[in-house]
Design a protein around this motif. Structure first.
Motif, mmCIF file in Angstrom:
data_model
loop_
_atom_site.group_PDB
_atom_site.id
_atom_site.type_symbol
_atom_site.label_atom_id
_atom_site.label_comp_id
_atom_site.label_asym_id
_atom_site.label_seq_id
_atom_site.Cartn_x
_atom_site.Cartn_y
_atom_site.Cartn_z
ATOM 1 N N ARG A 58 0.834 -1.214 0.000
ATOM 2 C CA ARG A 58 0.000 0.000 0.000
ATOM 3 C C ARG A 58 0.861 1.254 0.000
ATOM 4 N NH1 ARG A 58 -5.455 -0.433 2.733
ATOM 5 N NH2 ARG A 58 -4.847 1.634 3.425
ATOM 6 N N ASP A 59 2.070 1.170 0.573
ATOM 7 C CA ASP A 59 2.957 2.331 0.685
ATOM 8 C C ASP A 59 4.362 2.096 0.149
ATOM 9 O OD1 ASP A 59 1.135 4.033 2.101
ATOM 10 O OD2 ASP A 59 1.557 2.918 3.928
ATOM 11 N N TRP A 60 4.713 0.852 -0.122
ATOM 12 C CA TRP A 60 6.099 0.514 -0.432
ATOM 13 C C TRP A 60 6.223 -0.260 -1.730
ATOM 14 C CZ3 TRP A 60 9.707 2.737 2.509
ATOM 15 C CH2 TRP A 60 9.297 3.243 3.743
ATOM 16 N N GLY A 61 7.332 -0.001 -2.434
ATOM 17 C CA GLY A 61 7.619 -0.717 -3.670
ATOM 18 C C GLY A 61 9.117 -0.754 -3.901
ATOM 19 N N VAL A 62 9.512 -1.305 -5.033
ATOM 20 C CA VAL A 62 10.919 -1.442 -5.370
ATOM 21 C C VAL A 62 11.236 -0.574 -6.578
ATOM 22 C CG1 VAL A 62 12.699 -3.065 -6.129
ATOM 23 C CG2 VAL A 62 10.988 -3.784 -4.466
ATOM 24 N N CYS A 63 12.356 0.133 -6.513
ATOM 25 C CA CYS A 63 12.831 0.917 -7.651
ATOM 26 C C CYS A 63 13.508 -0.021 -8.643
ATOM 27 C CB CYS A 63 13.842 1.973 -7.168
ATOM 28 S SG CYS A 63 14.603 2.897 -8.525
ATOM 29 N N THR A 64 13.163 0.125 -9.921
ATOM 30 C CA THR A 64 13.780 -0.691 -10.974
ATOM 31 C C THR A 64 14.437 0.173 -12.038
ATOM 32 O OG1 THR A 64 11.746 -0.861 -12.289
ATOM 33 C CG2 THR A 64 12.087 -2.547 -10.584
ATOM 34 N N GLN A 65 14.737 1.423 -11.701
ATOM 35 C CA GLN A 65 15.403 2.354 -12.625
ATOM 36 C C GLN A 65 16.906 2.070 -12.580
ATOM 37 O OE1 GLN A 65 16.422 4.136 -15.029
ATOM 38 N NE2 GLN A 65 15.044 5.878 -14.869
ATOM 39 N N ALA A 66 17.462 1.497 -13.647
ATOM 40 C CA ALA A 66 18.862 1.059 -13.665
ATOM 41 C C ALA A 66 19.847 2.166 -13.298
ATOM 42 C CB ALA A 66 19.208 0.482 -15.032
ATOM 43 N N GLY A 67 19.583 3.403 -13.648
ATOM 44 C CA GLY A 67 20.508 4.496 -13.370
ATOM 45 C C GLY A 67 20.384 5.103 -11.991
ATOM 46 N N SER A 68 19.359 4.722 -11.259
ATOM 47 C CA SER A 68 19.112 5.311 -9.943
ATOM 48 C C SER A 68 19.980 4.668 -8.865
ATOM 49 C CB SER A 68 17.642 5.138 -9.559
ATOM 50 O OG SER A 68 17.416 5.572 -8.229
ATOM 51 N N ALA A 69 20.379 5.469 -7.896
ATOM 52 C CA ALA A 69 21.104 4.944 -6.735
ATOM 53 C C ALA A 69 20.206 4.026 -5.914
ATOM 54 C CB ALA A 69 21.589 6.104 -5.871
ATOM 55 N N PHE A 70 18.906 4.058 -6.167
ATOM 56 C CA PHE A 70 17.941 3.264 -5.404
ATOM 57 C C PHE A 70 17.494 2.003 -6.145
ATOM 58 C CE2 PHE A 70 17.401 7.762 -4.237
ATOM 59 C CZ PHE A 70 17.922 7.679 -2.955
ATOM 60 N N ASP A 71 18.068 1.723 -7.306
ATOM 61 C CA ASP A 71 17.724 0.527 -8.078
ATOM 62 C C ASP A 71 17.827 -0.717 -7.200
ATOM 63 O OD1 ASP A 71 17.135 -1.119 -10.298
ATOM 64 O OD2 ASP A 71 19.265 -1.365 -10.749
ATOM 65 N N GLY A 72 16.747 -1.495 -7.151
ATOM 66 C CA GLY A 72 16.722 -2.721 -6.369
ATOM 67 C C GLY A 72 16.432 -2.526 -4.893
ATOM 68 N N ARG A 73 16.096 -1.304 -4.501
ATOM 69 C CA ARG A 73 15.826 -1.013 -3.087
ATOM 70 C C ARG A 73 14.347 -0.723 -2.859
ATOM 71 N NH1 ARG A 73 20.453 3.060 -1.040
ATOM 72 N NH2 ARG A 73 21.741 1.430 -0.168
ATOM 73 N N VAL A 74 13.904 -1.064 -1.662
ATOM 74 C CA VAL A 74 12.532 -0.752 -1.275
ATOM 75 C C VAL A 74 12.440 0.752 -1.059
ATOM 76 C CG1 VAL A 74 10.796 -1.063 0.528
ATOM 77 C CG2 VAL A 74 12.168 -3.008 -0.229
ATOM 78 N N ARG A 75 11.390 1.356 -1.630
ATOM 79 C CA ARG A 75 11.207 2.808 -1.558
ATOM 80 C C ARG A 75 9.788 3.130 -1.092
ATOM 81 N NH1 ARG A 75 15.158 4.750 -0.777
ATOM 82 N NH2 ARG A 75 14.575 6.762 -1.579
ATOM 83 N N PHE A 76 9.649 4.175 -0.296
ATOM 84 C CA PHE A 76 8.343 4.683 0.130
ATOM 85 C C PHE A 76 7.710 5.390 -1.062
ATOM 86 C CE2 PHE A 76 5.964 8.036 2.698
ATOM 87 C CZ PHE A 76 4.951 7.171 3.081
ATOM 88 N N GLU A 77 6.422 5.213 -1.269
ATOM 89 C CA GLU A 77 5.781 5.779 -2.458
ATOM 90 C C GLU A 77 5.862 7.299 -2.536
ATOM 91 O OE1 GLU A 77 1.613 4.965 -2.758
ATOM 92 O OE2 GLU A 77 1.193 5.702 -0.758
#
Length: 93
Positions: A58-77
């Motif tokens: 409901r509030d959390w997902g995973v970043c899949t942007q290859a260029g982002s420092a957050f790629d593969g990390r759980v992120r707050f929406e």
């Protein structure tokens, strides 16, 4: 595995994860230096953000942007980064 696979449907566990993960936000909306232009560039509206399943999704997902420092990390929406890419359909979450 006794009792079957872990489903993540444990309110106490989910609440603890939520509180712990909020501590590592990149752009918390409550921070004094939060910019107005970031409001429309939050993770939940990015085409590279994939929501988790279950209650945490409901509030959390995973970043899949290859260029982002957050790629593969759980992120707050409601968090964000400089590589935000809006969804074509304009949806959020």
């Amino acid at each position: 595995m006794p009792g079957g696979a872990w489903t993540g449907d444990d309110r106490e566990h989910d609440d603890a994860c939520h509180e712990r993960w909020l501590q590592v936000q990149h752009r918390p909306t409550r921070q004094p230096g939060y910019r107005d232009e970031w409001y429309d560039a939050q993770c939940g509206g990015c085409r590279f953000w994939i929501a988790l399943s279950g209650e945490l999704g409901r509030d959390w997902g995973v970043c899949t942007q290859a260029g982002s420092a957050f790629d593969g990390r759980v992120r707050f929406e409601h968090d964000g980064c400089g590589l935000f890419t809006a969804r074509e359909d304009g949806s959020f979450g």
